[in-house]
Design a protein around this motif. Structure first.
Motif, PDB file in Angstrom:
ATOM      1  N   LEU A  45      -5.725   1.449   1.222  1.00  0.00           N
ATOM      2  CA  LEU A  45      -4.268   1.604   1.310  1.00  0.00           C
ATOM      3  C   LEU A  45      -3.851   2.333   2.579  1.00  0.00           C
ATOM      4  CD1 LEU A  45      -3.483   2.480  -2.407  1.00  0.00           C
ATOM      5  CD2 LEU A  45      -3.091   0.305  -1.225  1.00  0.00           C
ATOM      6  N   LYS A  46      -4.684   3.246   3.043  1.00  0.00           N
ATOM      7  CA  LYS A  46      -4.365   3.959   4.281  1.00  0.00           C
ATOM      8  C   LYS A  46      -4.482   3.037   5.485  1.00  0.00           C
ATOM      9  CE  LYS A  46      -5.794   7.912   7.101  1.00  0.00           C
ATOM     10  NZ  LYS A  46      -6.747   9.066   7.203  1.00  0.00           N
ATOM     11  N   LEU A  47      -5.534   2.226   5.509  1.00  0.00           N
ATOM     12  CA  LEU A  47      -5.787   1.377   6.668  1.00  0.00           C
ATOM     13  C   LEU A  47      -4.898   0.142   6.697  1.00  0.00           C
ATOM     14  CD1 LEU A  47      -9.690   1.537   6.710  1.00  0.00           C
ATOM     15  CD2 LEU A  47      -8.158   2.467   8.453  1.00  0.00           C
ATOM     16  N   PHE A  48      -4.563  -0.387   5.510  1.00  0.00           N
ATOM     17  CA  PHE A  48      -3.812  -1.641   5.440  1.00  0.00           C
ATOM     18  C   PHE A  48      -2.615  -1.498   4.489  1.00  0.00           C
ATOM     19  CE2 PHE A  48      -8.245  -2.663   6.375  1.00  0.00           C
ATOM     20  CZ  PHE A  48      -8.099  -3.342   7.584  1.00  0.00           C
ATOM     21  N   PRO A  49      -1.666  -0.629   4.830  1.00  0.00           N
ATOM     22  CA  PRO A  49      -0.530  -0.412   3.926  1.00  0.00           C
ATOM     23  C   PRO A  49       0.350  -1.651   3.772  1.00  0.00           C
ATOM     24  CG  PRO A  49      -0.146   0.642   6.051  1.00  0.00           C
ATOM     25  CD  PRO A  49      -1.572   0.196   6.048  1.00  0.00           C
ATOM     26  N   GLY A  50       0.253  -2.571   4.727  1.00  0.00           N
ATOM     27  CA  GLY A  50       1.067  -3.777   4.643  1.00  0.00           C
ATOM     28  C   GLY A  50       0.332  -4.982   4.117  1.00  0.00           C
ATOM     29  N   GLY A  51      -0.841  -4.769   3.534  1.00  0.00           N
ATOM     30  CA  GLY A  51      -1.614  -5.896   3.004  1.00  0.00           C
ATOM     31  C   GLY A  51      -0.843  -6.651   1.944  1.00  0.00           C
ATOM     32  N   GLU A  52      -0.791  -7.976   2.069  1.00  0.00           N
ATOM     33  CA  GLU A  52      -0.041  -8.771   1.103  1.00  0.00           C
ATOM     34  C   GLU A  52      -0.801  -8.941  -0.205  1.00  0.00           C
ATOM     35  OE1 GLU A  52       1.298 -12.432   2.826  1.00  0.00           O
ATOM     36  OE2 GLU A  52       1.861 -11.459   4.712  1.00  0.00           O
ATOM     37  N   ARG A  53      -2.138  -9.032  -0.106  1.00  0.00           N
ATOM     38  CA  ARG A  53      -2.960  -9.175  -1.299  1.00  0.00           C
ATOM     39  C   ARG A  53      -4.313  -8.527  -1.023  1.00  0.00           C
ATOM     40  NH1 ARG A  53      -5.441 -14.617  -4.153  1.00  0.00           N
ATOM     41  NH2 ARG A  53      -6.300 -14.863  -2.049  1.00  0.00           N
ATOM     42  N   PHE A  54      -4.782  -7.753  -1.980  1.00  0.00           N
ATOM     43  CA  PHE A  54      -6.090  -7.105  -1.860  1.00  0.00           C
ATOM     44  C   PHE A  54      -7.074  -7.869  -2.739  1.00  0.00           C
ATOM     45  CE2 PHE A  54      -2.946  -3.920  -0.823  1.00  0.00           C
ATOM     46  CZ  PHE A  54      -3.436  -3.428   0.386  1.00  0.00           C
ATOM     47  N   VAL A  55      -8.087  -8.429  -2.086  1.00  0.00           N
ATOM     48  CA  VAL A  55      -9.059  -9.263  -2.770  1.00  0.00           C
ATOM     49  C   VAL A  55     -10.352  -8.476  -2.918  1.00  0.00           C
ATOM     50  CG1 VAL A  55     -10.350 -11.416  -2.702  1.00  0.00           C
ATOM     51  CG2 VAL A  55      -8.004 -11.330  -1.804  1.00  0.00           C
ATOM     52  N   VAL A  56     -10.745  -8.191  -4.141  1.00  0.00           N
ATOM     53  CA  VAL A  56     -11.937  -7.404  -4.417  1.00  0.00           C
ATOM     54  C   VAL A  56     -13.055  -8.343  -4.854  1.00  0.00           C
ATOM     55  CG1 VAL A  56     -12.914  -5.458  -5.681  1.00  0.00           C
ATOM     56  CG2 VAL A  56     -10.468  -5.464  -5.106  1.00  0.00           C
ATOM     57  N   LEU A  57     -14.158  -8.295  -4.125  1.00  0.00           N
ATOM     58  CA  LEU A  57     -15.323  -9.129  -4.417  1.00  0.00           C
ATOM     59  C   LEU A  57     -16.398  -8.246  -5.027  1.00  0.00           C
ATOM     60  CD1 LEU A  57     -15.478 -11.069  -1.006  1.00  0.00           C
ATOM     61  CD2 LEU A  57     -14.065 -11.560  -3.031  1.00  0.00           C
ATOM     62  N   CYS A  58     -16.745  -8.490  -6.284  1.00  0.00           N
ATOM     63  CA  CYS A  58     -17.655  -7.611  -7.022  1.00  0.00           C
ATOM     64  C   CYS A  58     -19.008  -8.281  -7.249  1.00  0.00           C
ATOM     65  CB  CYS A  58     -17.048  -7.233  -8.369  1.00  0.00           C
ATOM     66  SG  CYS A  58     -15.635  -6.123  -8.235  1.00  0.00           S
TER      67      CYS A  58
END
Length: 493
Positions: A45-58
């Motif tokens: 969130l600090k690095l990409f506050p304007g990210g439209e979608r956060f994709v988590v690969l587990c």
């Protein structure tokens, strides 16, 4: 001197033992995973506050568990989150299974992910402990993400990097940022792994540091904390003879520049006196360029014997521009027999390619007096079996070479490893790319020789020399040459 926490390095297996020791001591292991996942969320969130979608690969292990925590925390922050898993998540065990059960974000199979514009990737597939090639589905995902140019934040280490060796295991993400826990791992510093990590953040997730210290593998990031206590100091009583006498051997008249670079660097590094020992036919060439550095004709073995009668001449550099052949081997043997300290570089190393054991035997007794400074090719000439063993990391190779040669070994490169016969090792990280220029290795040999002349032990002199070399390059700027590099050498204090 006490080690700074930022300079500790643990192998993935040692870090696993620390995790197990923490759990055995009563620390809530899921609580540690929770802190790790929350730290990843904060970084994203600090690095990409304007990210439209956060994709988590587990992935299928605890690294994936960190990802499930991060996915939940990102959703709780109000972000748009998509979750993809490798393998069957119902087979997760322990803390990873708990993390998945508490994550409300619906998940899909990893192979169904295709990057969209505005995606920010959280890579939690594999951690630092990966020691096998990644499966084809991960290779495909890495390719898709690369082609899309989507930014990646890696959990612990970019998936596909072996945390012990830094090797790319088939394919690996190139992260903008990596969040690791408690200490960095060798793969964060060794090439090519370092190039995949981006900026690296080390987060304390609450494991008592005494558990890390108990698993000390004698591996650190190179820096003043490793050698500052051994760095000679000067006071009002200092004079040039107390600061040591360094001798650098010159090659013939057509190859004198390398020796002069080493000699000037040794003087700049603090040696009180520096002499270039030269063949008679090179006296004029050297004299035309030397001022504070002295000059002495030394051509034959008898000349060297006479020169060594002055016991104040204690440290030597042999190799830069010297030539390969029996003369180099004879001079090294003579220096070893009289107990001198020697930096052996370039031609001096290659001179023993046909019989490395002759070199090792000459310096086998007592405390290390030899510093070897090979690049990849030179290392392979002295240690072909180590160079050809794919199971060994660069740290492993340097350590085994140091033990075999009873020498401090500077295994050069952008990720130089410095090792001692007793198993101590450091990885250097402050060398800018501008050091890839002719003569910079001669300057390094001279710095190390100058520190040896002042009485530093071999390993400490080697580690300090490499670090000071990197600092000088950073000060000199991107357009440095070996000549300008020397002007920026400064003893750290």
């Amino acid at each position: 001197m006490a080690k700074g926490r930022d300079n500790w390095l643990l192998t993935p297996s040692a870090m696993g033992e620390v995790d197990a020791a923490a759990a055995a001591s009563g620390i809530d292991s899921f609580g540690l995973m929770e802190k790790a996942g929350q730290a990843v969320t904060a970084a994203v969130l600090k690095l990409f506050p304007g990210g439209e979608r956060f994709v988590v690969l587990c992935g299928p292990g605890n690294n994936g568990g960190d990802g499930y925590v991060a996915a939940r925390a990102l959703q709780e922050s109000g972000a748009a989150v998509a979750l993809y898993h490798l393998g069957d998540p119902s087979k997760l065990k322990g803390d990873a299974a708990t993390a998945r059960s508490r994550c409300p974000v619906p998940a899909e199979a990893l192979e169904t992910y295709f990057p969209m514009r505005g995606d920010v990737i959280v890579d939690a597939i594999f951690g630092a402990g990966l020691a096998r090639s990644v499966p084809p589905v991960v290779v495909d995902i890495v390719r898709r993400v690369d082609e899309a140019g989507a930014p990646v934040v890696a959990v612990d280490l970019p998936s596909g990097i072996d945390g012990r060796t830094g090797t790319v295991m088939g394919a690996a993400f190139k992260a903008r940022h990596t969040v690791t826990f408690m200490t960095r791992k060798p793969g964060h510093l060794l090439l090519p792994g370092r190039l995949h990590c981006g900026s690296v953040e080390t987060v304390d997730i609450g494991i008592p540091f005494r558990l890390v210290e108990a698993k000390d593998v004698h591996l650190f990031v190179n820096g003043p904390q490793e050698w500052l206590a051994a760095l000679p100091t000067t006071d009002a009583t200092a004079h040039k003879f107390r600061r040591g006498h360094l001798t650098v051997f010159s090659g013939p008249a057509t190859a004198t520049g390398a020796a002069r670079l080493a000699a000037a660097a040794g003087l700049r590094a603090g040696a009180g006196l520096v002499t270039v020992a030269t063949p008679p036919d090179a006296i004029a060439a050297n004299a035309a360029h030397l001022t504070a550095v002295m000059l002495k004709a030394v051509e034959t073995g008898n000349d060297l014997d006479d020169y060594l009668r002055d016991e104040r001449r204690t440290a030597f550099v042999l190799g830069p521009g010297f030539g390969v052949g029996p003369k180099a081997r004879a001079f090294v043997t003579a220096l070893a027999a009289t107990g001198r300290h020697l930096v052996l570089d370039a031609d001096g190393i290659t001179a023993f390619a046909e019989d490395p054991q002759a070199l090792f035997s000459a310096f086998a007794d007592g405390a290390p007096r030899l510093v070897l400074t090979p690049h990849e090719g030179e290392f392979a000439r002295l240690f072909p079996d180590l160079a050809d063993d794919p199971a060994l990391s660069k740290v492993d190779r340097a350590r085994q070479a140091a033990a075999r040669a009873n020498a401090a070994v500077v295994y050069k490169g952008a990720d130089s490893v410095i090792a001692a016969p007793d198993g101590r090792a450091v990885i250097n990280e402050n060398a800018p790319a501008s050091l890839a220029t002719a003569g910079s290795g001669d300057v390094l040999a001279g710095i190390v020789g100058g520190l040896l002349a002042q009485g530093m032990p071999a390993f400490e002199a080697a580690a300090a020399g490499v670090w000071l070399h990197g600092e000088a390059a950073s000060k000199a700027g991107a357009s440095l040459t070996a000549e300008t590099l020397i002007n920026h050498i400064d003893r750290w204090h």
